[in-house]
Design an enzyme around this catalytic site. Structure first.
Site, PDB file in Angstrom:
ATOM      1  N   GLU A   1     -26.077 -14.578  12.285  1.00 42.59           N
ATOM      2  CA  GLU A   1     -24.840 -14.055  11.668  1.00 42.59           C
ATOM      3  C   GLU A   1     -23.938 -13.415  12.732  1.00 42.59           C
ATOM      4  OE1 GLU A   1     -23.534 -14.100   8.412  1.00 42.59           O
ATOM      5  OE2 GLU A   1     -25.101 -15.563   7.936  1.00 42.59           O
TER       6      GLU A   1
ATOM      7  N   CYS B   1     -30.484 -22.182   0.600  1.00 40.70           N
ATOM      8  CA  CYS B   1     -31.124 -20.925   0.993  1.00 40.70           C
ATOM      9  C   CYS B   1     -32.581 -21.028   0.563  1.00 40.70           C
ATOM     10  CB  CYS B   1     -30.427 -19.772   0.276  1.00 40.70           C
ATOM     11  SG  CYS B   1     -31.259 -18.192   0.496  1.00 40.70           S
TER      12      CYS B   1
ATOM     13  N   HIS C   1     -30.603 -20.753   8.204  1.00 41.18           N
ATOM     14  CA  HIS C   1     -29.972 -20.229   9.422  1.00 41.18           C
ATOM     15  C   HIS C   1     -30.622 -20.810  10.690  1.00 41.18           C
ATOM     16  CE1 HIS C   1     -28.222 -17.164   6.767  1.00 41.18           C
ATOM     17  NE2 HIS C   1     -27.467 -16.755   7.769  1.00 41.18           N
TER      18      HIS C   1
ATOM     19  N   ASP D   1     -25.456 -19.824   0.038  1.00 41.14           N
ATOM     20  CA  ASP D   1     -26.446 -19.177   0.913  1.00 41.14           C
ATOM     21  C   ASP D   1     -26.045 -17.710   1.035  1.00 41.14           C
ATOM     22  OD1 ASP D   1     -28.575 -18.905   2.835  1.00 41.14           O
ATOM     23  OD2 ASP D   1     -27.082 -18.940   4.421  1.00 41.14           O
ATOM     24  N   SER D   2     -26.891 -16.942   1.708  1.00 37.39           N
ATOM     25  CA  SER D   2     -26.557 -15.530   1.946  1.00 37.39           C
ATOM     26  C   SER D   2     -25.424 -15.389   2.967  1.00 37.39           C
ATOM     27  CB  SER D   2     -27.792 -14.803   2.472  1.00 37.39           C
ATOM     28  OG  SER D   2     -28.191 -15.391   3.699  1.00 37.39           O
TER      29      SER D   2
ATOM     30  N   CYS E   1     -35.671 -21.676   6.870  1.00 36.20           N
ATOM     31  CA  CYS E   1     -34.516 -20.829   6.531  1.00 36.20           C
ATOM     32  C   CYS E   1     -33.319 -21.593   7.071  1.00 36.20           C
ATOM     33  CB  CYS E   1     -34.629 -19.463   7.192  1.00 36.20           C
ATOM     34  SG  CYS E   1     -33.096 -18.503   7.129  1.00 36.20           S
TER      35      CYS E   1
HETATM   36  N1  DGL Z   1     -30.501 -18.769   4.947  1.00 38.82           N
HETATM   37  C1  DGL Z   1     -31.312 -18.173   3.947  1.00 38.82           C
HETATM   38  C2  DGL Z   1     -32.652 -18.819   3.795  1.00 38.82           C
HETATM   39  O1  DGL Z   1     -32.725 -20.011   3.976  1.00 38.82           O
HETATM   40  C3  DGL Z   1     -31.238 -16.679   3.806  1.00 38.82           C
HETATM   41  C4  DGL Z   1     -31.697 -15.873   4.944  1.00 38.82           C
HETATM   42  C5  DGL Z   1     -31.412 -14.386   4.777  1.00 38.82           C
HETATM   43  O2  DGL Z   1     -30.319 -14.028   4.334  1.00 38.82           O
HETATM   44  O3  DGL Z   1     -32.315 -13.591   5.094  1.00 38.82           O
HETATM   45  O4  DGL Z   1     -33.625 -18.208   3.452  1.00 38.82           O
END
Ligand code: DGL
Length: 274
Positions: free
Chosen positions: A153, A74, A187, A11-12, A185
């Site tokens: 984050e 992600c 997150h 993931d990011s 997402c």
């Molecule tokens: N968690 C990621 C997603 O599901 C990336 C979110 C991001 O870095 O903007 O899209």
């Protein structure tokens, strides 16, 4: 033996840990090698070209670490770069969008589904396409939530500010009378308590991680590469390409993730903005 090799997850940043949480719960004999690209977070406004470059570099790293299958935990990568990268690797690459779409179609009763996601995921319309491929009668309403990833984050998961931002994203969807809300997402499940308070009991929250891990389990069985027992000698490994603070702040909340296992790895040197 391939069955003893780890499952690669990326993931990011810390978002993919919400998928790791389900892997550890459902597949306790498996080992995970995780990469959070904190040098380049957020992915949510990045171009397809950048995402393909980042995705390829990360998947090369995970395959180099012996990953027997790779989960793009992600949505942004899953919607934009994964379809282009799938053919390039000998291991199966799993996305989070198709399982999330499938669970949303199963969950909705009034055929009105909301999706919260990053700007890039929303622009790709991946959720709308996947959901309507399964049931063209479902109306899909997608809302970009650019402020959520920086909040998560930073370890800000609740409180007045978070609630006000979340309300501004959710309100337009409630006005559309949705009965199902996809956390599009990885997150966002960290914000699920706030979101649940806002949408109430009438709206079902869908975390695509659940369907993704069911799909992962199927792939491991089909390819006969499931691990039968956890190896004590080989712990999970967690890598970050940049700052590790978010892993300590947020990752520590995920059972099974030991913050001592987090290492920095320098995959990108001043790249990813072109
Ligand atoms: N968690 C990621 C997603 O599901 C990336 C979110 C991001 O870095 O903007 O899209």
């Amino acid at each position: 033996m391939r069955s003893l090799q780890p499952i690669g997850v990326f993931d990011s940043g810390v978002g993919g840990l919400t998928v790791v949480r389900h892997i550890l719960e459902r597949l306790p004999a498996e080992r995970v090698v995780y990469l959070g690209d904190t040098a380049n977070v957020p992915y949510g406004g990045r171009s397809p070209r950048e995402l393909v470059y980042l995705g390829r570099t990360i998947i090369d790293f995970l395959v180099g670490q012996g990953a027997k299958v790779v989960v793009a935990a992600c949505n942004t990568s899953s919607s934009v770069s994964l379809p282009l990268l799938r053919e390039c690797y000998p291991v199966t690459l799993l996305d989070v969008i198709s399982p999330g779409a499938c669970d949303a179609v199963q969950a909705t009763r009034n055929k009105r589904v909301g999706v919260l996601a990053t700007q890039t995921t929303v622009s790709s319309r991946a959720y709308t396409r996947h959901i309507q491929a399964l049931d063209p009668a479902v109306s899909v309403f997608e809302v970009p939530c650019p402020q959520f990833v920086p909040l998560v984050e930073a370890g800000l998961l609740d409180g007045v500010e978070v609630e006000a931002i979340a309300a501004s994203y959710v309100r337009p969807l409630l006005r559309r009378d949705i009965d199902t809300l996809v956390l599009g997402c990885t997150h966002y499940p960290f914000l699920a308590p706030v979101l649940k308070r806002l949408v109430g009991e009438e709206v079902t929250l869908v975390d695509p991680a659940e369907g993704t891990v069911r799909r992962l389990q199927q792939v491991l069985a089909e390819q006969n590469i499931a691990s039968e027992r956890a190896s004590v000698q080989a712990p999970h490994r967690f890598y970050a390409t940049g700052a590790t603070d978010s892993f300590y702040k947020v990752g520590g909340m995920v059972a099974g993730i030991c913050t001592e296992c987090i290492q920095r790895v320098n995959l990108f040197e001043g790249v990813a903005n072109g």
